[in-house]
Design a protein around this motif. Sequence first.
Motif, mmCIF file in Angstrom:
data_model
loop_
_atom_site.group_PDB
_atom_site.id
_atom_site.type_symbol
_atom_site.label_atom_id
_atom_site.label_comp_id
_atom_site.label_asym_id
_atom_site.label_seq_id
_atom_site.Cartn_x
_atom_site.Cartn_y
_atom_site.Cartn_z
ATOM 1 N N VAL A 51 0.850 -1.189 0.000
ATOM 2 C CA VAL A 51 0.000 0.000 0.000
ATOM 3 C C VAL A 51 0.884 1.235 0.000
ATOM 4 O O VAL A 51 1.786 1.360 0.830
ATOM 5 N N SER A 83 -3.013 2.121 -4.379
ATOM 6 C CA SER A 83 -2.910 3.545 -4.041
ATOM 7 C C SER A 83 -4.205 4.216 -4.478
ATOM 8 O O SER A 83 -5.075 3.568 -5.068
ATOM 9 N N ASP A 107 -7.688 2.730 -5.483
ATOM 10 C CA ASP A 107 -8.745 2.836 -4.471
ATOM 11 C C ASP A 107 -9.372 4.229 -4.508
ATOM 12 O O ASP A 107 -10.005 4.659 -3.561
ATOM 13 N N GLY A 114 -8.968 1.081 1.551
ATOM 14 C CA GLY A 114 -8.444 1.905 2.635
ATOM 15 C C GLY A 114 -9.241 1.790 3.912
ATOM 16 O O GLY A 114 -8.671 1.665 5.003
ATOM 17 N N LEU A 127 -3.732 6.869 1.019
ATOM 18 C CA LEU A 127 -3.581 5.673 1.834
ATOM 19 C C LEU A 127 -2.252 5.747 2.570
ATOM 20 O O LEU A 127 -1.253 6.199 2.007
#
Length: 166
Positions: A51, A83, A107, A114, A127
Amino acid sequence: MANITFKGNKVTLLGNEVKVGEKAPNFSVLANDLSAVTLDDSKGSVRLISVVPSLDTGVCDAQTRRFNEEANKLDNVKILTISVDLPFAQKRWCGANGVENVQTLSDHRDLSFGEAFGVAIQELRLLARAVFVVDSNDQVTYAEYVSEATNHPDYEAAIEAAKQAK
């Protein structure tokens, strides 16, 4: 909840912290072609989930490149980099940097990942840096929430956890 800072400033993470031994929560993110991708789509494989706040920053770039290099050394392990970068930007970055062994996922749409994994930074809509290993039975076997979002994760520990997961 993990205490995370971003450039030295404390931030608020949305969602629940994921712990080793728990069942990994499902999520929905976007692939570079805008198709929806969920955790269930890779069921039966070990997943190393990297992440990053944004691929276009130095540490995120280095983190993604490092896991891309390690991908060929890991059997039955899928590496997902998530991300909030737009899918188009992720695709462009991967092409420009020769990154072909990890799947970049966005995301951006609704922070589903997240919030599910407790890494959505409320103040920045980014994130937090983290690495998770999820085994083929969807159990979390490794979780690292990097305390300062601009620092590197423990690459060796994450790679070893992926090798040990079944």
